[in-house]
Scaffold this motif. Structure first.
Motif, PDB file in Angstrom:
ATOM      1  N   MET A   1       0.779  -1.141  -0.054  1.00  0.00           N
ATOM      2  CA  MET A   1      -0.011  -0.052  -0.259  1.00  0.00           C
ATOM      3  C   MET A   1       1.051   1.302   0.043  1.00  0.00           C
ATOM      4  N   GLN A   2       0.566   2.322  -0.975  1.00  0.00           N
ATOM      5  CA  GLN A   2       1.564   3.420  -1.138  1.00  0.00           C
ATOM      6  C   GLN A   2       0.590   4.819  -0.980  1.00  0.00           C
ATOM      7  N   VAL A   3       1.120   5.523  -0.366  1.00  0.00           N
ATOM      8  CA  VAL A   3       0.539   6.830  -0.108  1.00  0.00           C
ATOM      9  C   VAL A   3       1.652   7.793  -0.757  1.00  0.00           C
ATOM     10  N   THR A   4       1.381   8.728  -1.739  1.00  0.00           N
ATOM     11  CA  THR A   4       2.341   9.597  -2.358  1.00  0.00           C
ATOM     12  C   THR A   4       1.978  10.926  -2.480  1.00  0.00           C
ATOM     13  N   TYR A   5       2.883  11.895  -1.962  1.00  0.00           N
ATOM     14  CA  TYR A   5       2.999  13.170  -2.260  1.00  0.00           C
ATOM     15  C   TYR A   5       3.557  13.404  -3.587  1.00  0.00           C
ATOM     16  N   ASP A   6       2.716  14.171  -4.465  1.00  0.00           N
ATOM     17  CA  ASP A   6       3.024  14.417  -5.913  1.00  0.00           C
ATOM     18  C   ASP A   6       3.659  15.909  -5.696  1.00  0.00           C
ATOM     19  N   GLY A   7       4.928  15.909  -5.770  1.00  0.00           N
ATOM     20  CA  GLY A   7       5.888  17.086  -5.786  1.00  0.00           C
ATOM     21  C   GLY A   7       5.350  18.114  -7.025  1.00  0.00           C
ATOM     22  N   ILE A   8       4.839  17.594  -8.225  1.00  0.00           N
ATOM     23  CA  ILE A   8       4.591  18.342  -9.341  1.00  0.00           C
ATOM     24  C   ILE A   8       3.190  18.987  -9.217  1.00  0.00           C
ATOM     25  N   GLY A   9       2.055  18.087  -8.695  1.00  0.00           N
ATOM     26  CA  GLY A   9       1.003  18.616  -8.519  1.00  0.00           C
ATOM     27  C   GLY A   9       0.724  19.177  -7.017  1.00  0.00           C
ATOM     28  N   LYS A  10       1.652  18.871  -6.098  1.00  0.00           N
ATOM     29  CA  LYS A  10       1.621  19.392  -4.944  1.00  0.00           C
ATOM     30  C   LYS A  10       0.289  18.963  -4.037  1.00  0.00           C
ATOM     31  N   LYS A  11       0.219  17.514  -4.126  1.00  0.00           N
ATOM     32  CA  LYS A  11      -0.851  16.886  -3.409  1.00  0.00           C
ATOM     33  C   LYS A  11      -0.396  15.727  -2.947  1.00  0.00           C
ATOM     34  N   THR A  12      -1.385  15.118  -1.971  1.00  0.00           N
ATOM     35  CA  THR A  12      -0.845  14.000  -1.511  1.00  0.00           C
ATOM     36  C   THR A  12      -2.331  12.942  -1.574  1.00  0.00           C
TER      37      THR A  12
END
Length: 449
Positions: free
Chosen positions: A126-137
């Motif tokens: 299971m993976q939770v990701t902070y998107d550094g391009i879209g600035k959202k988690t």
């Protein structure tokens, strides 16, 4: 809304696009290595990435539960990816607000994983990701598995079940399109065709599915399952937002998979068939029309493992998708009721001492013309084709590496060349932009811990 964003939205509502910003990836997470007592290279070709060795394939089929018996392993890992992207010609507009039209450096993503054994027969990735391009988690890939080992007519049999959020992410051979090369790509340049089949990531994270599988005699694999759409409220709570909602899946949605696998110790191979059938109601309104899709594909891979000093692999997949576009036709977004899409992916790789890697891939997407659905494309077709070359170095991530299995680092350079993009090699957008203008150099640093 400019034409590029409008086209992307229409394609998403149709369930046809995998999205320029999606990178369908999974990783060699150190929590698996700590649990099994093996280095990451035991499960993964080149120590990083989705290409699985026979040990890795069986570990996944076994529900991520194989262990060296030691206690106290915490199934947590992290990952960070940073990059720099250069395109052959600057884009007409910045790909994302806050970035330039070319030569962008970025923190692509930072992820937290719950990965490993949760109980005797229960495991998870299971993976939770902070998107550094879209600035959202947001929630990322999820595969919760139950596996039970038994026998049938004197042969080993593993029976299992998967709860996941991306059709194909649970595939143990990692050779379906959702796992296709490149395993990491640029979100600020171009890393493949804009238009993709439904099973190639168009629904990832926005659905929830359950499937049952069987693996007989370490050779035969079969799986059958179904999927349902997440509600708009659930998508918002999981950080996915509502603007990328693909629509509501019909009750007849089905996923199936058949494969033959052979582990010869110094080499291994697999070949399989897979399919995905679904209807999608774009506006989720009772009584409104739906678009129907049927994906049927074939895939296979060969691995020469030898003594693990020289490792060579071949992988390929082909998908044919038939479409019935009732909702698109009614909304004036398609000119033809029926259409089709074909998707080919081939790649080969060589790794020396699980440290130095060279990979070469070929991709091609083509389909039937439609003057409205592909109005912005040359010839009104979705056709794109090209090659991808990647060189990488993994200084940490092997058994004798510093900090093993906690420290894992891969540095790479990836070049994507387009021979055709959105229907043509030259002037595909009618404004003078050529396919070669989208050629992308992607430099990346990728670490997991």
């Amino acid at each position: 809304m400019n034409m590029h964003r409008l086209l992307r939205r229409c394609a998403l509502l149709a369930g046809l696009t995998a999205g320029l910003l999606s990178a369908t990836t999974s990783w060699a997470v150190p929590s698996f290595a700590r649990q099994t007592g093996q280095d990451c290279a035991a499960c993964h070709i080149g120590a990083f990435g989705p290409q699985l060795t026979p040990f890795g394939i069986k570990f996944k089929i076994g529900g991520y539960t194989d262990s060296n018996g030691s206690s106290g392993n915490v199934p947590l890992s992290g990952m960070v990816v940073a990059s720099r992207t250069h395109t052959g010609k600057a884009q007409d507009a910045a790909p994302v607000d806050g970035y330039k039209t070319n030569d962008n450096a970025a923190l692509d993503e930072a992820s937290l994983f719950i990965a490993g054994k949760l109980a005797d027969q229960l495991g998870a990735f299971m993976q939770v990701t902070y998107d550094g391009i879209g600035k959202k988690t947001a929630i990322d890939q999820m595969d919760l598995r139950f596996a039970h080992a038994t026998e049938w007519q004197g042969k080993e049999l593993i029976l299992g079940a998967s709860l996941n959020n991306n059709p194909g992410v649970q595939d143990p051979f990692n050779s379906m399109p959702v796992w296709g090369f490149p395993y990491i790509g640029s979100a600020l340049g171009f890393s493949g065709p804009e238009t993709g089949t439904l099973i190639n990531g168009a629904l990832e994270q926005h659905v929830l599915g359950a499937s049952a599988y069987a693996f007989l005699d370490n050779s035969w694999y079969a799986e059958l399952g179904s999927y349902r759409s997440l509600s708009l409220t659930a998508q918002s709570r999981l950080g996915l937002g509502r603007e990328d909602d693909p629509g509501k899946l019909g009750n007849g949605t089905a996923y199936w998979r058949l494969a033959w696998f052979k582990d010869l110790k110094s080499s291994a191979y697999s070949v399989g068939l897979f399919g995905f059938n679904s209807s999608i109601q774009p506006d989720r309104t009772n009584g409104s029309g739906s678009n129907r899709y049927r994906d049927i594909g074939i895939d296979g891979q060969y691995q020469f493992l030898g003594t693990r000093e020289h490792v060579f692999t071949l992988q390929g997949s082909y998908v044919h998708e038939t479409q019935r576009r009732d909702a698109l036709l009614a909304a004036g977004e398609a000119s033809n009721l029926n259409g089709s899409l074909n998707e080919l992916k081939l790649n080969a790789s060589y790794h020396f001492n699980q440290s130095w890697g060279l990979s070469l891939g070929h991709f091609r997407t083509d389909g039937t013309a439609d003057s409205l659905l592909y109005a912005a494309n040359a010839g009104n077709v979705p056709d794109s084709a090209g090659q991808i070359l990647q060189l990488d170095w993994t200084p940490f991530g092997k058994e004798d590496s510093w900090g093993a299995p906690w420290a894992n680092v891969k540095l790479g350079a990836q070049y994507t060349r387009y021979s055709k993009y959105n229907g043509a090699a030259k002037n595909y957008d009618g404004a003078g932009r050529n396919a070669a203008d989208n050629n992308t150099l992607f430099l990346f640093a990728w670490t997991s811990f």
